[in-house]
Design an enzyme around this catalytic site. Structure first.
Site, PDB file in Angstrom:
ATOM      1  N   LYS A   1       9.795  -0.413  -1.089  1.00 38.96           N
ATOM      2  CA  LYS A   1      11.075   0.226  -0.779  1.00 38.96           C
ATOM      3  C   LYS A   1      10.918   1.729  -0.818  1.00 38.96           C
ATOM      4  O   LYS A   1      10.122   2.251  -1.587  1.00 38.96           O
ATOM      5  CB  LYS A   1      12.101  -0.129  -1.856  1.00 38.96           C
ATOM      6  CG  LYS A   1      12.615  -1.524  -1.809  1.00 38.96           C
ATOM      7  CD  LYS A   1      13.884  -1.595  -2.661  1.00 38.96           C
ATOM      8  CE  LYS A   1      14.531  -2.944  -2.533  1.00 38.96           C
ATOM      9  NZ  LYS A   1      13.793  -3.968  -3.260  1.00 38.96           N
TER      10      LYS A   1
ATOM     11  N   GLU B   1       6.534 -14.786  -8.379  1.00 34.37           N
ATOM     12  CA  GLU B   1       6.877 -14.013  -9.585  1.00 34.37           C
ATOM     13  C   GLU B   1       8.294 -14.310 -10.055  1.00 34.37           C
ATOM     14  O   GLU B   1       9.092 -14.946  -9.346  1.00 34.37           O
ATOM     15  CB  GLU B   1       6.717 -12.507  -9.330  1.00 34.37           C
ATOM     16  CG  GLU B   1       7.684 -11.967  -8.292  1.00 34.37           C
ATOM     17  CD  GLU B   1       8.110 -10.540  -8.566  1.00 34.37           C
ATOM     18  OE1 GLU B   1       8.527 -10.245  -9.703  1.00 34.37           O
ATOM     19  OE2 GLU B   1       8.050  -9.727  -7.629  1.00 34.37           O
TER      20      GLU B   1
ATOM     21  N   LYS C   1      11.836  -8.117 -18.996  1.00 37.34           N
ATOM     22  CA  LYS C   1      10.934  -7.800 -17.885  1.00 37.34           C
ATOM     23  C   LYS C   1       9.532  -7.571 -18.449  1.00 37.34           C
ATOM     24  O   LYS C   1       9.350  -6.722 -19.329  1.00 37.34           O
ATOM     25  CB  LYS C   1      11.443  -6.554 -17.164  1.00 37.34           C
ATOM     26  CG  LYS C   1      10.527  -6.076 -16.033  1.00 37.34           C
ATOM     27  CD  LYS C   1      11.111  -4.840 -15.354  1.00 37.34           C
ATOM     28  CE  LYS C   1      10.076  -4.125 -14.504  1.00 37.34           C
ATOM     29  NZ  LYS C   1      10.573  -2.838 -13.988  1.00 37.34           N
TER      30      LYS C   1
ATOM     31  N   ASP D   1       5.470   8.201 -13.393  1.00 37.67           N
ATOM     32  CA  ASP D   1       6.011   6.842 -13.261  1.00 37.67           C
ATOM     33  C   ASP D   1       5.342   6.174 -12.067  1.00 37.67           C
ATOM     34  O   ASP D   1       5.756   6.329 -10.917  1.00 37.67           O
ATOM     35  CB  ASP D   1       7.530   6.872 -13.102  1.00 37.67           C
ATOM     36  CG  ASP D   1       8.144   5.479 -13.197  1.00 37.67           C
ATOM     37  OD1 ASP D   1       7.393   4.480 -13.204  1.00 37.67           O
ATOM     38  OD2 ASP D   1       9.394   5.388 -13.252  1.00 37.67           O
TER      39      ASP D   1
ATOM     40  N   VAL E   1       4.994  -8.157 -10.625  1.00 36.67           N
ATOM     41  CA  VAL E   1       3.824  -8.401  -9.771  1.00 36.67           C
ATOM     42  C   VAL E   1       2.547  -8.297 -10.610  1.00 36.67           C
ATOM     43  O   VAL E   1       1.664  -9.166 -10.539  1.00 36.67           O
ATOM     44  CB  VAL E   1       3.796  -7.404  -8.588  1.00 36.67           C
ATOM     45  CG1 VAL E   1       2.452  -7.435  -7.870  1.00 36.67           C
ATOM     46  CG2 VAL E   1       4.934  -7.718  -7.613  1.00 36.67           C
TER      47      VAL E   1
HETATM   48  N1  PSU Z   1      10.546  -4.071  -5.885  1.00 37.45           N
HETATM   49  C1  PSU Z   1      11.443  -4.866  -5.281  1.00 37.45           C
HETATM   50  N2  PSU Z   1      11.900  -5.973  -5.920  1.00 37.45           N
HETATM   51  C2  PSU Z   1      11.476  -6.303  -7.179  1.00 37.45           C
HETATM   52  C3  PSU Z   1      10.509  -5.467  -7.803  1.00 37.45           C
HETATM   53  C4  PSU Z   1      10.079  -4.366  -7.133  1.00 37.45           C
HETATM   54  O1  PSU Z   1      11.824  -4.580  -4.166  1.00 37.45           O
HETATM   55  O2  PSU Z   1      11.931  -7.321  -7.744  1.00 37.45           O
HETATM   56  C5  PSU Z   1       9.996  -5.837  -9.155  1.00 37.45           C
HETATM   57  C6  PSU Z   1       8.632  -6.536  -9.031  1.00 37.45           C
HETATM   58  O3  PSU Z   1       8.539  -7.525 -10.055  1.00 37.45           O
HETATM   59  C7  PSU Z   1       7.653  -5.420  -9.317  1.00 37.45           C
HETATM   60  C8  PSU Z   1       8.418  -4.637 -10.367  1.00 37.45           C
HETATM   61  O4  PSU Z   1       6.408  -5.870  -9.793  1.00 37.45           O
HETATM   62  O5  PSU Z   1       9.764  -4.657  -9.916  1.00 37.45           O
HETATM   63  C9  PSU Z   1       7.907  -3.222 -10.519  1.00 37.45           C
HETATM   64  O6  PSU Z   1       8.515  -2.667 -11.642  1.00 37.45           O
HETATM   65  P1  PSU Z   1       7.944  -1.279 -12.199  1.00 37.45           P
HETATM   66  O7  PSU Z   1       8.247  -0.298 -11.111  1.00 37.45           O
HETATM   67  O8  PSU Z   1       8.703  -1.038 -13.459  1.00 37.45           O
HETATM   68  O9  PSU Z   1       6.473  -1.484 -12.403  1.00 37.45           O
HETATM   69 MN    MN Z   2       7.671   2.507 -14.047  1.00 33.88          MN
END
Ligand code: PSU
Ligand code: MN
Length: 306
Positions: free
Chosen positions: A160, A26, A87, A139, A107
């Site tokens: 995390k 990714e 993003k 969220d 992802v």
């Molecule tokens: N968690 C991490 N590192 C990252 C991401 C998440 O530890 O780089 C990134 C990944 O690309 C994941 C995205 O798909 O953040 C999720 O973002 P959101 O929570 O806005 O869906």
């Molecule tokens: Mn989100």
């Protein structure tokens, strides 16, 4: 034949045409997950690890509105350093493509584009999931809904604890997504090998994981598989050490009123600041570890009898 909207690099196209092992990677992790220039160095190193493991790397992003499968070194540099890179989760794909912009895929969006290209194995660092307080803010990362429908195996070091790990696992169960502990009975928490939550199933070799993927998709059980690969012991940061850091980052996020797609990148950047870079070293180590497993899994999957 490749999808007409995708541009697949020659190297990746050749590997796919020959049924060879390919590993998707990714780009949000490059553009919005780590600081420059460590992000670009990480992206190159991960591609090299995949090659050393006998597979072809396919880093995925959108450049000038074109979804690209397989990038060159100059592309990785641009993704790592150009502040205009957006993003891109699944909802953002049509906008970024139609307006001819640059986008780094999460992802969820990487899974979708990998599947369109015919790639089944994907390596990342950490998955998105249910944010803390998600039961009221709603969220919840589109990574989870994508895992419900798109046939790609995603290797990560878990999630995390900026997220609600328990609720993330509950949603994955509801969506019918297998969560495999790779050589572990505990779901890993990214920086740490343990989270306090068990995994519903454990496998210990790439061949065993390949067999699970084969059975799942043969049975018509659409959707992804989470392969949770804990960070190597020597590189982990104990969960207890991360708790305070994450609490501070979350409090700062709240105070600034950061919401929506900016939440995850903000928290990732803030954690690197608070730990003085220690979290970044662990982050890079776990992605490299995932790349080694990804190459082995892609190889095992490509060698299954058809
Ligand atoms: N968690 C991490 N590192 C990252 C991401 C998440 O530890 O780089 C990134 C990944 O690309 C994941 C995205 O798909 O953040 C999720 O973002 P959101 O929570 O806005 O869906
Ligand atoms: Mn989100």
């Amino acid at each position: 034949m490749s999808h007409p909207r995708l541009r697949v690099s020659e190297e990746v196209a050749a590997a796919l045409a020959g049924g060879g092992p390919v590993v998707a990677l990714e780009s949000t992790i490059i553009s919005h997950g780590m600081p420059y220039p460590d992000n670009v160095a990480m992206a190159r190193r991960v591609e090299q690890i995949v090659r050393e493991g006998g597979a072809t790397p396919a880093t995925i992003a959108i450049l000038d509105g074109v979804p690209r499968i397989g990038l060159g070194p100059g592309d990785l540099d641009l993704l790592g350093s150009d502040p205009t890179v957006v993003k891109v989760s699944v909802r953002d794909l049509p906008y970024v493509v139609a307006t001819g912009a640059h986008g780094a895929t999460t992802v969820a969006a990487t899974m979708r584009l990998a599947a369109l290209a015919g790639i089944r194995v994907f390596v990342t660092g950490g998955l998105g999931g249910v944010h803390r307080g998600g039961e009221s803010s709603m969220d919840i990362s589109a990574d989870l809904t994508e895992l419900a429908t798109t046939d790609v195996a995603v290797i990560s070091a878990g999630v995390k604890s900026i997220l609600d790990i328990g609720r993330t696992l509950e949603v994955l169960e509801t969506l019918g997504v297998p969560v495999v502990g790779y050589g572990t009975d505990q779901f890993p928490a990214f920086f740490s090998r343990t989270s306090g939550f068990g995994v519903p199933m454990r496998l210990d070799t790439p061949d065993d994981v390949a067999a699970l993927l084969n059975v799942k998709w043969d049975l018509g059980l659409r959707g992804g598989v989470v392969i949770a690969n804990p960070v190597p012991t020597t590189q982990q940061i104990p969960a207890a050490d991360m708790d305070g850091v994450i609490a501070r980052a979350l409090a700062d996020c709240d105070r600034l009123g950061t919401t929506g797609r900016d939440v995850t990148p903000y928290l990732l950047g803030r954690i690197v600041e608070i730990t003085g870079g220690a979290s970044l070293r662990t982050n890079i180590a776990l992605v490299e570890n995932n790349a080694r497993l990804g190459a082995a899994l892609a190889l095992a999957y490509s060698q299954l009898p058809t």
